[in-house]
Design an enzyme around this catalytic site. Structure first.
Site, mmCIF file in Angstrom:
data_model
loop_
_atom_site.group_PDB
_atom_site.id
_atom_site.type_symbol
_atom_site.label_atom_id
_atom_site.label_comp_id
_atom_site.label_asym_id
_atom_site.label_seq_id
_atom_site.Cartn_x
_atom_site.Cartn_y
_atom_site.Cartn_z
ATOM 1 N N ARG A 1 0.831 -1.209 0.000
ATOM 2 C CA ARG A 1 0.000 0.000 0.000
ATOM 3 C C ARG A 1 0.864 1.257 0.000
ATOM 4 O O ARG A 1 0.512 2.270 0.612
ATOM 5 C CB ARG A 1 -0.962 0.010 1.189
ATOM 6 C CG ARG A 1 -1.747 -1.278 1.387
ATOM 7 C CD ARG A 1 -2.434 -1.762 0.127
ATOM 8 N NE ARG A 1 -3.196 -2.991 0.342
ATOM 9 C CZ ARG A 1 -3.682 -3.752 -0.632
ATOM 10 N NH1 ARG A 1 -3.473 -3.424 -1.898
ATOM 11 N NH2 ARG A 1 -4.383 -4.829 -0.351
ATOM 12 N N ASN B 1 2.576 -7.556 7.952
ATOM 13 C CA ASN B 1 2.648 -8.896 7.379
ATOM 14 C C ASN B 1 4.117 -9.295 7.429
ATOM 15 O O ASN B 1 4.868 -9.153 6.473
ATOM 16 C CB ASN B 1 2.105 -8.913 5.952
ATOM 17 C CG ASN B 1 0.603 -8.671 5.935
ATOM 18 O OD1 ASN B 1 -0.129 -9.243 6.730
ATOM 19 N ND2 ASN B 1 0.143 -7.805 5.054
ATOM 20 N N LYS C 1 0.748 -8.535 14.121
ATOM 21 C CA LYS C 1 -0.496 -8.885 13.434
ATOM 22 C C LYS C 1 -0.598 -10.406 13.491
ATOM 23 O O LYS C 1 0.278 -11.109 12.964
ATOM 24 C CB LYS C 1 -0.463 -8.402 11.981
ATOM 25 C CG LYS C 1 -1.683 -8.818 11.153
ATOM 26 C CD LYS C 1 -1.558 -8.299 9.721
ATOM 27 C CE LYS C 1 -2.748 -8.716 8.870
ATOM 28 N NZ LYS C 1 -2.667 -8.177 7.498
ATOM 29 N N GLU D 1 -5.905 -12.469 8.105
ATOM 30 C CA GLU D 1 -5.470 -12.552 6.709
ATOM 31 C C GLU D 1 -4.374 -13.602 6.517
ATOM 32 O O GLU D 1 -3.420 -13.416 5.771
ATOM 33 C CB GLU D 1 -4.995 -11.180 6.213
ATOM 34 C CG GLU D 1 -6.078 -10.128 6.251
ATOM 35 C CD GLU D 1 -5.644 -8.802 5.662
ATOM 36 O OE1 GLU D 1 -6.444 -8.206 4.917
ATOM 37 O OE2 GLU D 1 -4.511 -8.361 5.939
ATOM 38 N N ARG E 1 -2.285 -5.896 17.311
ATOM 39 C CA ARG E 1 -3.322 -5.318 16.460
ATOM 40 C C ARG E 1 -4.653 -6.059 16.614
ATOM 41 O O ARG E 1 -4.694 -7.286 16.697
ATOM 42 C CB ARG E 1 -2.892 -5.358 14.986
ATOM 43 C CG ARG E 1 -1.703 -4.484 14.687
ATOM 44 C CD ARG E 1 -1.290 -4.578 13.221
ATOM 45 N NE ARG E 1 -2.004 -3.651 12.368
ATOM 46 C CZ ARG E 1 -2.656 -3.991 11.272
ATOM 47 N NH1 ARG E 1 -2.737 -5.254 10.899
ATOM 48 N NH2 ARG E 1 -3.251 -3.089 10.522
ATOM 49 N N LYS F 1 -7.777 -0.035 14.609
ATOM 50 C CA LYS F 1 -8.027 0.872 13.490
ATOM 51 C C LYS F 1 -9.178 1.813 13.820
ATOM 52 O O LYS F 1 -10.029 1.513 14.650
ATOM 53 C CB LYS F 1 -8.351 0.085 12.223
ATOM 54 C CG LYS F 1 -7.168 -0.681 11.646
ATOM 55 C CD LYS F 1 -7.499 -1.299 10.296
ATOM 56 C CE LYS F 1 -6.289 -2.019 9.695
ATOM 57 N NZ LYS F 1 -6.561 -2.544 8.348
ATOM 58 N N ASP G 1 -11.859 -1.471 7.482
ATOM 59 C CA ASP G 1 -10.464 -1.422 7.024
ATOM 60 C C ASP G 1 -10.138 -0.084 6.365
ATOM 61 O O ASP G 1 -10.010 -0.015 5.144
ATOM 62 C CB ASP G 1 -10.198 -2.565 6.038
ATOM 63 C CG ASP G 1 -8.739 -2.649 5.618
ATOM 64 O OD1 ASP G 1 -7.887 -2.052 6.303
ATOM 65 O OD2 ASP G 1 -8.441 -3.310 4.606
ATOM 66 N N GLU H 1 -5.007 3.376 15.507
ATOM 67 C CA GLU H 1 -4.244 3.193 14.266
ATOM 68 C C GLU H 1 -4.957 3.932 13.137
ATOM 69 O O GLU H 1 -6.111 3.644 12.826
ATOM 70 C CB GLU H 1 -4.102 1.710 13.919
ATOM 71 C CG GLU H 1 -3.309 1.456 12.657
ATOM 72 C CD GLU H 1 -3.140 -0.032 12.336
ATOM 73 O OE1 GLU H 1 -2.813 -0.344 11.169
ATOM 74 O OE2 GLU H 1 -3.347 -0.874 13.229
ATOM 75 N N GLU I 1 -4.600 4.224 0.841
ATOM 76 C CA GLU I 1 -4.981 2.970 0.190
ATOM 77 C C GLU I 1 -6.370 3.046 -0.425
ATOM 78 O O GLU I 1 -6.607 2.516 -1.514
ATOM 79 C CB GLU I 1 -4.920 1.841 1.220
ATOM 80 C CG GLU I 1 -5.346 0.485 0.699
ATOM 81 C CD GLU I 1 -5.280 -0.596 1.767
ATOM 82 O OE1 GLU I 1 -5.641 -1.740 1.458
ATOM 83 O OE2 GLU I 1 -4.865 -0.292 2.907
ATOM 84 N N HIS J 1 -15.992 -0.218 0.852
ATOM 85 C CA HIS J 1 -15.332 -1.407 0.290
ATOM 86 C C HIS J 1 -15.846 -1.747 -1.112
ATOM 87 O O HIS J 1 -16.126 -2.908 -1.436
ATOM 88 C CB HIS J 1 -15.528 -2.609 1.219
ATOM 89 C CG HIS J 1 -14.346 -3.538 1.245
ATOM 90 N ND1 HIS J 1 -14.068 -4.414 0.225
ATOM 91 C CD2 HIS J 1 -13.371 -3.718 2.154
ATOM 92 C CE1 HIS J 1 -12.980 -5.109 0.517
ATOM 93 N NE2 HIS J 1 -12.522 -4.699 1.688
ATOM 94 N N TRP K 1 -14.290 -10.363 0.760
ATOM 95 C CA TRP K 1 -13.338 -9.656 -0.108
ATOM 96 C C TRP K 1 -14.050 -9.089 -1.338
ATOM 97 O O TRP K 1 -13.414 -8.512 -2.214
ATOM 98 C CB TRP K 1 -12.212 -10.595 -0.552
ATOM 99 C CG TRP K 1 -11.217 -10.914 0.531
ATOM 100 C CD1 TRP K 1 -11.131 -10.343 1.756
ATOM 101 C CD2 TRP K 1 -10.160 -11.870 0.462
ATOM 102 N NE1 TRP K 1 -10.090 -10.879 2.475
ATOM 103 C CE2 TRP K 1 -9.475 -11.821 1.706
ATOM 104 C CE3 TRP K 1 -9.719 -12.767 -0.509
ATOM 105 C CZ2 TRP K 1 -8.376 -12.636 1.994
ATOM 106 C CZ3 TRP K 1 -8.635 -13.579 -0.229
ATOM 107 C CH2 TRP K 1 -7.964 -13.511 1.011
#
Length: 719
Positions: free
Chosen positions: A183, A225, A302, A306, A339, A375, A380, A402, A408, A536, A558
């Site tokens: 991102r 990640n 994290k 995901e 997180r 967050k 997201d 956060e 993004e 989204h 998703w």
């Protein structure tokens, strides 16, 4: 002929050099110490500031001394020297109780309320005092003093005291060890792990300067990640080299911890947080890191989200995993930021429910050096979300906000979108956790519950682009994050006015245009992307551009259709008692604002309700008409932004003016693309006409669906 060629060659060189001197590529950010143009103001400063005296010889004091000497010399147009402490008409920096040169000029009353990292700036008849309880406070005071001069503020008789209201003010870099940035829209990672620890890029130093100047005191240099390789001995040495650069600027280095590192790097057969061998591995690894980096900040984690490994892989909960890591760093003063962005492999009815369901039962079970990083919203980083329900539901646990500075979901690297408005909206939202007035800002500050830790994190928008953020106006988001992290109560208009003046110009009309762009662009972006609580609906994977039709991803959540649920009857996600009941996760007072579709604020209508196309909503329009109006309003405002920017060309250096103009032109085109693609798609369900006076989509729905962007930047790497 040779002489003629040489003559022309010299002319070209001279011309190029002249242009280079006049140009500004944005590298200096807001730390531009150019000579003050107002001669009267400059003369007053020169009379009051004839020298600098910094009482101390530590690396941090050397940084403060160097920054002041460089800044003052540039702003005043003459060299500012170091003078003996008994001279007058100078600037004195000293720590309270340790510097005999400042005590005679400040009274105990002046220092009342001064805390760690805070500073006092006070002018007397013959000197300006910058005092603090620690070196970090002096450094922040030095930068603040320079900013006052950049803003042409009077320093005569000044007496100002500032303290940070949040303890840990941290940038999160989603940077991978291979140099890519998840991102990221400003080039590659600024960290060159291959050449570390030997090669120290000047950019690392300037990065530290920029962060220190806005009060940021921590940085996580690796992606959430995570990659276990960062804990290998040679990479720890590389990280230590960065920490050495950051330390004199008061910035602690943090690393992301991959939960499976004991298996991937240590050769263990498990990463179970209750396994003694796993605990021992992390304890030894923490000791190794602290030996190389004595002021190492700790871990950001994290887990079980995901596909990332975590304690749930072994039947343990988040508290078990976080506490195990917290115990490893506790002897050294480290913290763990765990997180709350979690969602399981099995898709729930509503993804917005999951973090609350997993973390609220654990409230009070985390060790004292653990913060839960939450967050701003429950999905997201969408263009607009209601605040995350956890902020009103975990009083026994310090919660760390956060925010995402990189855009993004808000135009990525091309759109001008002033994020301070979005940040302010989150911070000012009342959770009603402890009655009316329990804002997110108060929850994060933690003072009401006596939490020893407080923190705020911003996902960085920084890369190898010469101007750091790709889009020049992206610098304003980085700057604004630092200002709000220091003081969540500072006004957005103050932030942007200061940034415009110290980054671009003092010319009043130009400042007004820049502030207008930054304060109005967020709402415009929400309108041309996701008005009325939509969310989204962007392209899959790369998240670039509109794609409300996405319905073929491997997980239901998703897909865009999972979130907007458009059908022949209407559109929106019902999160009331007749739907997923996500509203039940908020306090009764919070719920009361949103549970009735007829009185629900339009900004969140489709977030909480599925509404009929022909339903007349609180604005007096049918839902369909209001949707069309808002999409067109947002796109129209961007066109106005471009025109306003063109009107101040004479006040902006040519290089940055042209680059901002090109980005505004892209934004104008993409705003219309968002508008037309989304309305074309939703019209296929509503079967209603776009209201008279509004533009029709330029292309067919099939055209918009056919667009493909396989190399859009910022895509998450697959490994």
């Amino acid at each position: 002929m040779d002489m003629i060629l040489k003559k022309h060659h010299l002319i070209l060189i001279a011309s190029f050099t002249c242009c280079q001197l006049l140009a500004d590529d944005g590298y200096r950010l807001w730390l531009r110490y150019d000579r003050i143009e107002n001669e009267s103001i400059r003369a007053d400063y020169m009379e009051a500031i004839r020298f600098v005296y910094v009482d101390g010889e530590s690396p941090m004091m050397a940084v403060a001394r160097k920054e002041l000497a460089m800044g003052l010399s540039g702003l005043l147009g003459q060299t500012i020297s170091q003078k003996p402490a008994d001279a007058d008409r100078g600037v004195y920096l000293g720590i309270v109780g340790k510097s005999g040169y400042i005590e005679p000029f400040i009274s105990p009353g002046n220092l009342k309320g001064l805390r760690s990292e805070g500073f006092l700036i006070k002018a007397t008849s013959d000197r300006t005092i910058i005092a603090a309880l620690d070196e970090q406070g002096l450094l922040y005071g030095a930068f603040h003093f320079l900013k006052l001069l950049q803003l042409n503020k009077s320093i005569a008789g000044i007496s100002t005291l500032e303290n940070p209201r949040i303890q840990h003010r941290i940038l999160n870099h989603w940077d991978n060890l291979d140099g890519t940035v998840e991102r990221g829209y400003a080039g590659f990672s600024i960290w060159n792990w291959h050449q570390l620890p030997t090669y120290i890029d000047q950019r690392y130093i300037d990065y530290a300067r920029a962060n220190a100047s806005i009060g940021i005191n921590g940085t996580v240099v690796t992606n959430v990640n995570a990659n276990a390789l960062i804990f290998r001995a040679d990479y720890v040495e590389k990280a230590a080299a960065l920490a050495d650069v950051f330390r004199p600027y008061g910035i602690k280095l943090y690393l992301t911890a991959r939960f499976s590192a004991p298996m991937e790097l240590g050769g263990l057969s498990t990463a179970d947080p209750e396994d003694e061998a796993v605990k021992s591995w992390w304890q030894q690894k923490a000791a190794e890191i602290y030996k190389a980096i004595p002021d190492f900040g700790g871990f950001l984690v994290k887990a079980n989200s995901e596909g990332q490994p975590g304690p749930q892989d072994y039947g343990r909960d988040h508290a078990s995993g976080a506490n195990m890591l917290a115990d490893a760093v506790a002897p050294f003063g480290g913290i763990v930021m765990w997180r709350a962005f979690v969602y399981s492999e099995e898709t729930p009815e509503d993804r917005a429910l999951q973090a609350y369901n997993e973390f609220v039962p654990l409230d009070g079970s985390f060790h004292p050096n653990v913060m839960i990083q939450v967050k701003n919203g429950p999905i997201d980083f969408q263009p607009r979300e209601p605040v995350h329900p956890l902020f009103g539901a975990m009083p026994k646990t310090p919660l760390m906000l956060e925010l995402q500075i990189t855009k993004e979901y808000l135009g990525q690297g091309t759109h001008v979108v002033g994020l301070a408005i979005m940040f302010r909206e989150t911070l000012d939202t009342d959770t009603f956790r402890d009655g009316k007035g329990t804002t997110v800002a108060k929850v994060v500050e933690g003072t009401e519950k006596g939490h020893q830790l407080s923190g705020i994190a911003g996902v960085a928008n920084i890369g190898t682009a010469r101007n750091w953020t790709g889009n020049h106006f992206g610098q304003a988001d980085w700057y604004a994050f630092g200002q709000l992290a220091w003081d969540p109560g500072v006004s957005v208009e103050t932030i942007y006015t200061d940034w415009a003046q110290i980054t671009f110009t003092h010319e009043p009309k130009a400042v007004q245009v820049i502030v207008n762009l930054l304060t109005r662009s967020y709402e415009a972006c929400v309108n041309y992307m996701t008005p009325l609580g939509l969310h989204h609906i962007m392209g899959a994977g790369h998240h670039y551009g509109p794609a409300p039709w996405v319905d073929s991803q491997s997980r239901p959540d998703w897909n865009s259709v999972y979130y907007h649920k458009a059908d022949d009857r209407g559109i929106g996600f019902d999160r009331t008692g007749t739907g997923s009941n996500a509203l039940l996760q908020y306090s009764p007072e919070f719920r009361a604002q949103y549970e009735d579709a007829l009185s629900c604020p339009p900004e969140f209508l489709l977030w909480f309700h599925h509404v009929g196309w022909e339903t007349v909503i609180s604005t007096g329009n049918t839902l369909w008409d209001e949707l069309c109006i808002r999409y067109h309003k947002g796109a129209g405002e961007v066109a106005a932004f471009r025109q306003q920017w063109q009107g101040i060309e004479s006040s902006i250096d040519s290089e940055r003016f042209k680059e901002v103009l090109m980005h505004l032109s892209i934004q104008e085109m993409e705003a219309k693309w968002w508008r037309d693609a989304c309305l074309s798609y939703f019209q296929s369900f509503s079967r209603m006409e776009i209201p008279n006076g509004l533009e029709q989509p330029e292309h067919s729905l099939d055209y918009y669906k056919s667009l493909s962007f396989p190399y859009a930047p910022g895509i998450r790497p697959r490994w």
